[in-house]
Scaffold this motif. Structure first.
Motif, short mmCIF file in Angstrom:
data_model
loop_
_atom_site.label_atom_id
_atom_site.label_comp_id
_atom_site.label_asym_id
_atom_site.label_seq_id
_atom_site.Cartn_x
_atom_site.Cartn_y
_atom_site.Cartn_z
N ARG A 147 0.85 -0.98 0.39
CA ARG A 147 0.14 -0.08 -0.07
C ARG A 147 0.46 1.25 0.03
O ARG A 147 2.16 0.94 -0.26
CB ARG A 147 -0.53 -0.12 0.89
CG ARG A 147 -0.22 0.10 2.89
CD ARG A 147 -1.10 -0.25 3.26
NE ARG A 147 -0.24 -0.28 5.13
CZ ARG A 147 -0.25 -0.09 6.00
NH1 ARG A 147 -1.09 1.68 6.25
NH2 ARG A 147 0.07 -0.01 7.01
N ARG A 148 0.48 2.36 -0.17
CA ARG A 148 1.08 3.51 -0.28
C ARG A 148 1.69 3.77 1.00
O ARG A 148 0.75 4.23 2.01
CB ARG A 148 0.37 4.80 -0.55
CG ARG A 148 0.69 6.01 -1.12
CD ARG A 148 -0.84 7.33 -1.23
NE ARG A 148 -0.15 8.45 -1.39
CZ ARG A 148 0.00 8.87 -2.32
NH1 ARG A 148 -0.26 8.40 -3.59
NH2 ARG A 148 0.75 9.88 -2.37
N ASP A 202 4.96 5.99 2.97
CA ASP A 202 5.76 7.24 2.65
C ASP A 202 7.27 6.44 2.96
O ASP A 202 8.01 6.98 2.16
CB ASP A 202 5.11 8.21 3.70
CG ASP A 202 3.87 9.56 3.26
OD1 ASP A 202 3.69 9.19 2.71
OD2 ASP A 202 4.25 10.55 4.13
N THR A 236 5.65 -2.96 -7.59
CA THR A 236 4.51 -2.42 -6.47
C THR A 236 4.56 -1.01 -5.28
O THR A 236 2.98 -0.57 -5.05
CB THR A 236 3.35 -3.27 -5.57
OG1 THR A 236 4.02 -3.84 -4.40
CG2 THR A 236 2.64 -4.50 -7.29
N ASP A 240 4.20 2.04 -3.81
CA ASP A 240 4.12 3.64 -3.73
C ASP A 240 5.11 4.09 -2.58
O ASP A 240 4.51 4.41 -1.60
CB ASP A 240 3.09 4.04 -3.88
CG ASP A 240 3.16 5.27 -4.22
OD1 ASP A 240 3.77 6.17 -4.68
OD2 ASP A 240 1.76 5.50 -4.26
N GLY A 241 6.41 4.70 -2.29
CA GLY A 241 6.63 5.39 -1.18
C GLY A 241 8.09 6.39 -1.82
O GLY A 241 8.02 6.76 -2.58
N CYS A 264 6.79 4.22 -9.46
CA CYS A 264 6.93 4.58 -7.92
C CYS A 264 7.65 6.36 -8.02
O CYS A 264 8.58 7.05 -7.52
CB CYS A 264 8.28 3.90 -7.52
SG CYS A 264 8.48 4.23 -5.51
N ARG A 279 6.40 8.97 -6.78
CA ARG A 279 6.49 10.19 -4.69
C ARG A 279 8.64 9.58 -4.22
O ARG A 279 8.82 10.13 -3.72
CB ARG A 279 6.17 9.89 -3.61
CG ARG A 279 4.58 9.73 -4.50
CD ARG A 279 3.52 9.84 -2.94
NE ARG A 279 3.95 9.34 -2.69
CZ ARG A 279 4.00 8.44 -1.42
NH1 ARG A 279 3.72 9.33 -0.93
NH2 ARG A 279 3.38 7.44 -0.96
#
Length: 335
Positions: free
Chosen positions: A204-205, A207, A224, A226-227, A254, A256
């Motif tokens: 999951r997303r 940070d 997968t 998203d950090g 990815c 971010r």
């Protein structure tokens, strides 16, 4: 001989000022004196905007506030001497033994069970200060504290840390941390997963993700993610895997990402950059990089590579077998 100061008879306006000047540990101690002292602190104390409450449950269990070491501590009742003067407070619907730490003067509440003690002091202080918990640090025997906290507050935890060098989390515990627990910003896992653990879900997303033993992380997992900050120690990823991930980032995956570090022990920068060297620029000078979450890296002899939207990253092989991808501009840690 001086007479006691009638603090609770002071009018509310000056009393509120006095309470705001008092240290958090002193307020916690005062709150146990009577129901009135508890109510006065709960009602009159102003919570600073940047104040956060943290619970440490992996080694010596305690609660602390940002910029303050400890406000309330728990101890094992089996280790308190029977010769010491017995003092008790009411907490969690029961009378529990308490004493003042002889050096730093915060209260220690004694429980037979560490988890129950942490739950009780967490509930007490969050209610007293009207503040949600922002960080939980747990180990194997205090793992259920995460769910307890998330069931009590509407605001999700900002940071979850799992630290245990002596015991591995179960498959269910790993899946809970990575998939199910409500956490808005940072997940740090400093423990070795079971040898047969595999994560079959999409990440999951999140940070910041920091995993100290990440042999179980596959390239499918990586694609997968998203950090903003991703740190993988003791990874089993190959140079081909890292090449696939770099191409994934160049094609917009990815998006971010600011800092990626993977220590595999055998990085070959030319294999990682296979098919990409034509558009890579060698950077020989040293660069100091700071990520949004306070991680620092010294980059030297890296390659700058640019995404189609103009964003540039430095790809660097480091001496301990670590691949670093640092995306510019760097962001100073101010969290």
């Amino acid at each position: 001989m001086t007479s006691p100061f009638p603090l609770l008879h002071v009018p509310n306006l000056p009393l509120a000022r006095i309470i705001d000047f008092m240290e958090p540990d002193a307020l916690v101690s005062l709150s146990f004196c009577s129901q009135k002292s508890y109510s006065v602190i709960k009602t009159l104390r102003k919570t600073p905007r940047d104040e956060r409450l943290l619970v440490e449950g992996s080694n010596i269990p305690f609660l602390s506030l940002t910029n303050f070491d400890c406000v309330l501590n728990t101890g094992n009742s089996a280790y308190i001497s029977s010769s010491e003067k017995e003092e008790y407070v009411k907490l969690g619907g029961q009378k529990v033994r308490v004493k003042m730490h002889r050096l730093v003067e915060y209260l220690i509440i004694y429980w037979e069970d560490k988890l129950n003690g942490l739950k009780a002091i967490t509930d007490y202080v969050t209610d007293l200060f009207n503040i949600d918990l922002s960080k939980v640090c747990v180990s194997k025997d205090t793992f259920k504290l995460i769910e307890h906290v998330n069931s009590r507050q509407k605001t999700p935890l900002e940071k979850v840390v799992y630290v245990d060098r002596s015991a591995s989390p179960t498959k269910d515990e790993m899946n809970y941390i990575l998939r199910d627990c409500r956490c808005s910003s940072q997940i740090l896992i400093y423990s070795e997963a079971l040898p047969d653990f595999r994560f079959s879900n999409n990440f999951r997303r999140i940070d910041c993700l920091d995993i100290s033993n990440s042999k179980w992380v596959t390239i499918d997992n990586l694609l997968t993610m998203d950090g903003i900050d991703i740190h993988l120690e003791n990874a089993s990823l190959t140079n081909s895997d890292l090449n696939v991930f770099l191409k994934h980032w160049l094609s917009g995956g990815c998006p971010r990402l600011k800092l990626f570090c993977a220590r595999t022990g055998s990085v070959d920068i030319f294999q990682v950059l296979a098919g990409l060297l034509r558009n890579a620029v060698l950077v020989e000078d040293r660069r100091d990089y700071s990520s949004p979450f306070g991680y620092s890296r010294i980059l030297s002899f890296g390659y700058d590579i640019q995404r189609a939207d103009g964003v540039t990253a430095t790809v660097c092989e480091q001496g301990n077998g670590t691949l670093v991808i640092a995306v510019w501009p760097e962001t100073t840690y101010n969290n």
